[in-house]
Design a protein around this motif. Structure first.
Motif, short mmCIF file in Angstrom:
data_model
loop_
_atom_site.label_atom_id
_atom_site.label_comp_id
_atom_site.label_asym_id
_atom_site.label_seq_id
_atom_site.Cartn_x
_atom_site.Cartn_y
_atom_site.Cartn_z
N VAL A 11 2.33 1.80 -3.57
CA VAL A 11 1.36 2.36 -4.52
C VAL A 11 1.09 3.82 -4.20
N ASP A 12 0.98 4.16 -2.93
CA ASP A 12 0.72 5.53 -2.53
C ASP A 12 1.87 6.46 -2.93
N ARG A 13 3.11 6.01 -2.71
CA ARG A 13 4.27 6.83 -3.10
C ARG A 13 4.33 7.01 -4.61
N GLY A 31 -3.39 2.03 -1.94
CA GLY A 31 -3.09 3.41 -2.29
C GLY A 31 -4.19 4.40 -2.03
N VAL A 32 -5.36 3.97 -1.49
CA VAL A 32 -6.46 4.91 -1.28
C VAL A 32 -6.59 5.32 0.18
N GLY A 33 -5.82 4.73 1.07
CA GLY A 33 -5.88 5.08 2.47
C GLY A 33 -7.04 4.40 3.19
N ASP A 38 0.83 -1.20 0.00
CA ASP A 38 0.00 0.00 0.00
C ASP A 38 0.87 1.26 0.00
N ASP A 39 1.93 1.26 0.80
CA ASP A 39 2.85 2.41 0.81
C ASP A 39 3.50 2.60 -0.55
N GLY A 70 1.88 7.03 -6.65
CA GLY A 70 0.84 7.96 -7.06
C GLY A 70 1.23 9.40 -6.83
N HIS A 71 1.91 9.69 -5.71
CA HIS A 71 2.34 11.06 -5.43
C HIS A 71 3.47 11.50 -6.35
N LYS A 112 -3.26 2.52 -8.37
CA LYS A 112 -4.06 3.01 -7.25
C LYS A 112 -5.45 2.42 -7.33
#
Length: 823
Positions: free
Chosen positions: A541-543, A609-611, A538-539, A545-546, A562
């Motif tokens: 995918v989130d990174r 990635g969506v929190g 998850d981290d 995306g940013h 994401k």
């Protein structure tokens, strides 16, 4: 005023029944006025006698009166239309004939005027001789048949179609005159007209006439019933016009429209070539063959322009169609390689890039002689009496792809320039579709190579579970999708099962899927629990995306990932424990050995990635022989998108399908997908089914050890005896060394009890557990160092080694390849 005898002669001569009669003197003054003239024009005789005829005409006709007067003087008469002013003022358009009156020789000129009203009439009341000349001289074929459909009259224009002159036709039927026509159908139309009296106009008929017996011609015919004065049918007269050119033009337009609908319906090179051949037979040709370069069929790149090396150019037969099925069987079949001689027309067209047309393209000629490779007695072309041909290059975007050959046989005209134009339209349309299909083939092959490298080539060998997988992409053209699965062997004979779903389809989703799959494999090597694997994923995918620029289009490896879902499960065959966690969709199912199906409840986890809340795992014990089924959301997508579906209904559908028994796990896995998913699924589908196994009790052993250096010698002895019982004496020395180093390190750096476990699976596994969270590190000691060589020696003597953490400590493990007997 003319005498009655003179009027009768005039009526008989000019066939003007009921005509109004007037007499004019040499000054065109009225000297006689009949009763018919009084009725027609309204003037009484006394009102017009002595007046100039110009006073009785409408102004326009009065002004042009000198012209007809001169013609009467030079030609002895005049005929035409004249507008006379009625007594009440309205015009009366009349057909007028002016003839000289019967006078004594050398007397003054006098004229008889015969006038007939044409207002509301069909036209002139023409004489029979005029009508006969009209019919005989007409350029349109005319004929009359009686009620028995036998010819009674025909004009000269009909003789152009053959069948003899008009008097030779009398008394004959149409079948006797034109045997090449469908006389039965035409006579059926005539009988229908005779019975109903309704004319048939523009009836088209195709057939061969005696004037052109070797080709079909098109005729437009109209039929009308003839009746006598009492309305009794006496026959049918019909007209015939040769409309072959118009028919062929319409036929070409129809063929072009058909070509637009049928050529290029798929992105398959061979199928497009066959569509070109199919659409041209029989409308344009009797035989069509499409020979393409081998590179085109393989989707490879080609040099621009015509071919430069004509010697023995190999072409592969990609399209073939013949009107004669037997002849087609004798020709080189689809897929065969054809090698034309260097002087063959095909090579000339390939190298020159220009079409060839003419009778010299007879495929039976020696210059065409080319047997296909491995033809088994067949020929490049069948010997069917083909007499004319066209060979056209298949070119698109400046690149030559191959050739197309068109041939005609007996009974058909040679190809002309119009046929060549039509063939060029066919080939140019097909060439663009072929080039698109070639490019698509190349891109699709590249994409499939990517997909094959992204998904497992084959499931790894391991003893924990029997595994079967079924993957079905929504994009059937490319075979690419964002769903994936994986089976990852872990330490301690355990195995990790993974299914995931990336948003979208096609190559971008496949690239994003490949990135996530690689990340999962890396995290699995760290031997992390399922919930921690998903947290790290998850981290990631989130990174990613940013990192993307929000002003640019979404990247395949960032935003595309994401919202992806993933289910990660770890199974331990020693105790049968299975732990799993899900990010996004997760609907695992467990099929017990007795066939009952259960759906373990997973703690809900957010998509990647969506929190959202942290990921949690659940643990369950699988009976030996039970089947764990993991799937992506596409397996249930046939009932509609997820927000519109009922979760309970989804489970019930899946339950009913999973309860069906199958002969093998692979067949059972495919059967589930076939039953749950339509032929063209709306979403990518992955189903992973794994049957749980248990390691036998005699294949594992575990000892609790005190934190005392004296225990090292004892554990070495136990290990040696156990390996002897397992028949692994060859591994005794290295295993004693490994056990000594691992136990010694645990005693030195940890506090409390120590546990040693040996497992025999596909490898010999040694595990040492202690309560310390500190992990050892591999060092490369110098020759003068007195310690630090333990893990270095272990890395040299074992196949692999590592560390995994538990809730109450850590485990250092090693694996050694088995060299003894198979278990």
């Amino acid at each position: 005023m003319a005498t009655s005898e003179e009027s009768g002669v005039a009526r008989q001569r000019f066939d003007m029944a009921d005509a109004a009669v007037a007499l004019l003197d040499d000054r065109t003054a009225v000297t006689g006025w009949s009763a018919d003239a009084e009725r027609l024009f309204g003037y009484r005789r006394a009102e017009v006698v002595g007046r100039a005829v110009a006073e009785l005409l409408m102004p326009e006709d009065a002004a042009r009166l000198p012209g007809p007067i001169r013609e009467c003087g030079s030609a002895g008469g005049w005929t035409g239309l004249v507008a006379v002013r009625h007594r009440d003022g309205h015009p009366v358009v009349t057909a007028v004939r002016v003839v000289p009156a019967l006078e004594e020789a050398d007397g003054p000129s006098r004229w008889v005027v015969l006038a007939a009203d044409t207002t509301g009439a069909a036209g002139w009341d023409m004489s029979r001789s005029v009508l006969e000349r009209l019919a005989a001289q007409s350029p349109i074929g005319l004929a009359i048949v009686d009620v028995d459909l036998r010819f009674v009259w025909s004009n000269a224009a009909l003789e152009e179609f053959g069948g003899g002159s008009g008097h030779e036709r009398i008394g004959k039927r149409l079948a006797d005159i034109q045997p090449g026509l469908d006389a039965e159908a035409l006579e059926a139309v005539m009988r229908r007209v005779l019975e109903s009296g309704v004319p048939v106009v523009g009836y088209e008929h195709i057939g061969s006439v005696r004037s052109a017996p070797h080709r079909d011609t098109a005729h437009a015919m109209s039929f009308t019933r003839l009746e006598d004065d009492h309305g009794v049918p006496i026959g049918v007269y019909y007209t015939v016009v040769d409309v072959s050119e118009r028919f062929r033009a319409r036929e070409r337009l129809t063929l072009l429209d058909e070509a637009g609908k049928r050529i290029g319906r798929t992105l398959d090179v061979a199928r497009t070539a066959q569509e070109l051949a199919d659409v041209a037979v029989p409308g344009l040709a009797d035989l069509v063959v499409v020979d393409l370069l081998e590179t085109v069929l393989q989707g490879g790149e080609l040099a621009a322009g015509p071919m430069s090396s004509p010697d023995a150019v190999p072409l592969r037969r990609a399209g073939l169609r013949s009107r004669d099925d037997k002849a087609q069987e004798r020709a080189a079949g689809l897929g065969q390689v054809i090698r034309y001689p260097a002087d063959a027309p095909a090579i000339d067209v390939l190298t020159g890039g220009r079409p060839r047309i003419g009778g010299g393209l007879d495929p039976s000629a020696g210059q065409w002689a080319a047997a296909p490779e491995g033809g088994g007695g067949t020929h490049a072309f069948p010997d069917t009496g083909l007499h004319t041909g066209m060979v056209l290059p298949v070119r698109a975007r400046g690149t030559t792809l191959g050739i197309t050959s068109f041939f005609r046989g007996p009974g058909r005209d040679p190809f002309d320039e119009d046929d060549l134009g039509l063939a060029e339209e066919f080939v140019s349309r097909a060439a663009l579709c072929l080039d698109n299909a070639r490019r698509y083939t190349r891109e699709r092959d590249a994409a499939l190579v990517l997909q094959r490298h992204l998904l497992p080539h084959r499931l790894p060998e391991q003893d924990a579970m029997e595994v079967a997988a079924c993957y079905r992409p929504a994009d059937e053209l490319t075979g690419l999708g964002g769903d994936w699965f994986d089976v990852i062997p872990l330490s301690g004979a355990r195995v990790a099962l993974v299914v995931g779903d990336v948003v979208g389809h096609g190559i971008e989703a496949a690239a994003a899927m490949g990135r996530l799959r690689a990340a999962v494999q890396t995290l699995a090597d760290l031997d992390l629990p399922p919930q921690e694997v998903l947290a790290h994923l998850d981290d990631l995918v989130d990174r990613a995306g940013h990192e993307d620029d929000p002003t640019r289009a979404p990247r395949a490896d960032g935003v595309r990932a994401k919202g992806a879902s993933c289910l990660y499960a770890v199974y331990d065959p020693v105790g049968g424990c299975c732990s799993m966690a899900a990010a996004g969709h997760g609907l695992p199912a467990v099929v017990a050995p007795d066939g009952t199906v259960d759906f373990p409840e997973l703690p809900p986890g957010p998509a990647l990635g969506v929190g959202g809340p942290p990921f949690e795992s659940v643990e369950l014990v699988l009976e030996e022989g039970s089947v764990l089924a993991l799937c992506t959301d596409g397996l249930l997508a046939a009932e509609g998108p997820a927000p519109q579906r009922d979760a309970a209904a989804d489970r019930e559908r899946l339950r009913r399908v999973l309860e069906r028994r199958g002969p093998g796990l692979d067949d059972r896995c495919r059967a589930v997908v076939d039953d749950m998913v339509p032929e063209r699924p709306p979403d990518d589908v992955v189903l992973l089914m794994a049957r749980a196994r248990r390691l036998a009790a005699d294949r594992t052993v575990s000892w609790e050890l005190p934190s005392d250096p004296a225990a090292v010698a004892e554990v070495r002895k136990r290990t040696s005896r156990q390996l002897g019982e397992w028949g692994l004496d060859e591994l005794t020395f290295t295993t004693e060394l490994v056990v000594s180093e691992l136990v010694t390190n645990a005693i030195r750096h940890a506090e409390g009890p120590i546990r040693l476990r040996l497992i025999v699976s596909r490898a010999l596994v040694c595990e040492v557990w202690d309560a310390s969270p500190t992990a050892p590190h591999l060092r490369h000691p110098r020759t003068t160092d007195e310690g630090g060589r333990g893990l270095f020696l272990i890395s040299q003597f074992t196949q692999r080694w590592g560390t995994r953490y538990t809730r109450d400590g850590k485990i250092i493990w090693t694996e050694q390849s088995l060299t003894g007997p198979e278990f």
